[in-house]
Design an enzyme around this catalytic site. Structure first.
Site, PDB file in Angstrom:
ATOM      1  CB  CYS A  41      30.775  75.197  40.775  1.00  0.00           C
ATOM      2  SG  CYS A  41      31.757  73.758  40.991  1.00  0.00           S
ATOM      3  CD  GLU A  97      30.423  80.141  39.521  1.00  0.00           C
ATOM      4  OE1 GLU A  97      30.944  80.215  38.390  1.00  0.00           O
ATOM      5  OE2 GLU A  97      30.294  79.080  40.145  1.00  0.00           O
ATOM      6  CE  LYS A 127      45.421  72.887  32.556  1.00  0.00           C
ATOM      7  NZ  LYS A 127      45.683  73.676  33.783  1.00  0.00           N
ATOM      8  CD  GLU A 152      30.822  70.610  38.446  1.00  0.00           C
ATOM      9  OE1 GLU A 152      30.402  71.801  38.451  1.00  0.00           O
ATOM     10  OE2 GLU A 152      31.584  70.147  39.298  1.00  0.00           O
TER      11      GLU A 152
END
Ligand code: ADP
Length: 483
Positions: free
Chosen positions: A293, A390, A185, A259
């Site tokens: 990331c 983040e 997906k 991850e």
């Protein structure tokens, strides 16, 4: 300080006519495109133009995809020799190369990243992942992963929007090489290159059901994660969703790799080559709008060189060309979605209110679409949210240090541990620092370099397991430790 460029680049737009975007897409299940029932729009984040309508897969679609993947696994893929599987992977890689311009244009339209990046980074690396794993398919017995390595069966794979095609390649290539079949997906804002990839699977005559692509949002992702017919989950995305997935699979036999987020430190020691470091810092955080990331979002500067580096950095930032992602001169494109832009705005506002000093490159941002100017915060402390959370945008937080040990302590003071950068001309210092840093990938005198042969993954809240290289491959085989 803000020197003006002495010349301007003439626009050099890539041709949009290279791609045909259908008004509406369905799912790719059992080797066929099947119509979806509900739809949602996918837009070009640089213009807010609606590009197409994407299907939202519900339970029946996910069931059909898992059923097709299981059938393909038991009747075809698990019976095929590694050599034969490898041929399909080589074929897919070659077709991706042949259709690379189409992939690059589609990625840029749907994601907002500059065409130069999608053309020179995302697409070639995606093809390289298929080439690399094609080479493993017939050598699994000799990879030191046990004498009779066995696939898990059906892999459910969920990917984010920052590198849509590349993340697909990171997931699909090792899964197929190891002998699994796949239900994948893509992220809800970036489905188009995954749907073009489905066409490539068709063109490569990949046996029906080996790769199934269902589109949708988090609800579709959750259906995949919780499906009893799936043996392995591979996820890339936020730490928040990663935790939900970890909890969901904890009581099952599913194998899982995650991850997740990062808050990478880029440490510049006083003996570093300053100009090269400035280029590295810019590449580390402004590459792909900071939608990476492993982005070097915390700059950790030795105090003695801090003023010089910050001045050079601001000078360099003022020359970053922000604008039309389809223009081959553009360095920094659009933020992928309104939601993401709002998150960046919220966190940078927290930077202001907590007392850090903001500086943004002077640039004219387009009136439509989602944009954020390259920004740097100085006077940041470890307690500030912009140093801890983040941001996932073109925003750099600067901290300083006096001793090497202080640099390491600050770099490691984070719940994440995906990547880090070290800049120093002294090899022994680089080796010492790299051993102290708790991060899965450490770059020395460079940043954001990727290669299919090299394992990628994090410590702590940055995830479980590795992707890429022999380590990544092992995560798609039963009973092999992937750490
Ligand atoms: P980001 O913050 O980068 O958008 P997300 O973790 O929200 O990251 O999304 C990454 C991928 O995970 C997307 O494909 C998204 O649709 C999917 N996703 C979101 N929520 C869930 C969930 N609860 N279970 C499974 N997948 C999810």
């Amino acid at each position: 300080m803000e020197e003006k460029l002495s010349f301007e680049y003439a626009p050099a737009p890539e041709s949009r006519a290279l791609v045909t975007i259908k008004p509406k897409y369905g799912h790719f299940i059992g080797g066929k495109f099947v119509a979806g029932s509900k739809h949602f729009p996918t837009i070009n984040p640089a213009t807010e133009e609606v590009l197409s309508q994407i299907s939202l897969a519900g339970k029946a679609d996910v069931d059909a995809a898992v059923k097709a993947a299981r059938k393909a696994y038991t009747t075809t893929w698990s019976k095929m020799s590694g050599k034969e599987r490898g041929k399909y992977l080589f074929r897919i890689a070659r077709i991706m190369q042949e259709r690379s311009r189409e992939f690059a244009v589609l990625e840029t339209l749907d994601n907002g990243k500059p065409i130069r990046e999608s053309r020179d980074v995302d697409v070639p690396l995606a093809a390289a992942h298929f080439f690399y794993h094609a080479g493993w398919a017939d050598k699994l017995e000799y990879a030191g992963l046990g004498t009779t390595p066995k696939a898990h069966g059906v892999a459910g794979q969920i990917i984010p929007w920052n590198f849509p095609l590349l993340m697909l390649a990171w997931k699909v290539a090792p899964a197929l090489a190891a002998g699994n079949t796949v239900v994948l997906k893509p992220a809800e804002t970036t489905s188009l290159t995954a749907l073009l990839f489905a066409e490539v699977c068709h063109q490569a005559e990949l046996p029906a059901g080996v790769v199934n692509i269902v589109t949708g949002d988090g609800s579709t992702g959750a259906l995949i994660v919780n499906h009893p017919g799936i043996d392995k989950i591979a996820f890339t995305g936020s730490t928040e969703v990663g935790k939900i997935i970890a909890r969901a699979v904890a009581t099952t036999n599913k194998s899982v790799t995650l991850e997740l987020g990062g808050k990478a430190a880029n440490i510049i020691f006083e003996d570093a080559a300053i100009d090269e470091s400035v280029e590295g810092i810019v590449n580390g955080i402004f590459f792909n709008q900071g939608h990476v990331c492993c982005a070097g979002s915390r700059l950790i500067l030795q105090e003695s060189i801090a003023d010089e580096v910050i001045e050079k950095l601001k000078n360099r930032m003022a020359k970053i060309r922000v604008g039309d992602p389809m223009d081959k001169n553009t360095d920094l494109g659009a933020i992928n979605s309104k939601e993401q832009l709002l998150k960046i705005r919220e966190l940078t506002a927290a930077g202001d209110s907590e007392g850090a000093e903001r500086w943004s490159a002077p640039c004219d941002l387009p009136g439509k679409g989602f944009w954020f100017a390259p920004t740097i915060f100085t006077g940041v402390t470890q307690a500030h949210r912009i140093a801890r959370e983040e941001i996932f945008g073109p925003v750099l937080s600067v901290l300083t240090f006096r001793t090497p040990q202080e640099a390491i302590d600050k770099a490691n003071n984070t719940p994440f541990g995906l990547s880090a950068g070290i800049w120093s001309e002294k090899g022994s210092k680089v080796l010492w620092a790299s051993q102290q840093l708790r991060a899965g990938v450490i770059w020395a005198n460079t940043f954001n370099k990727f290669d299919p042969t090299s394992p990628f993954g994090g410590y702590k809240e940055s995830g479980w397991g590795r992707e890429g290289g022999r380590h990544g491959l092992s995560a798609y085989l039963k009973g092999v430790s992937h750490e």
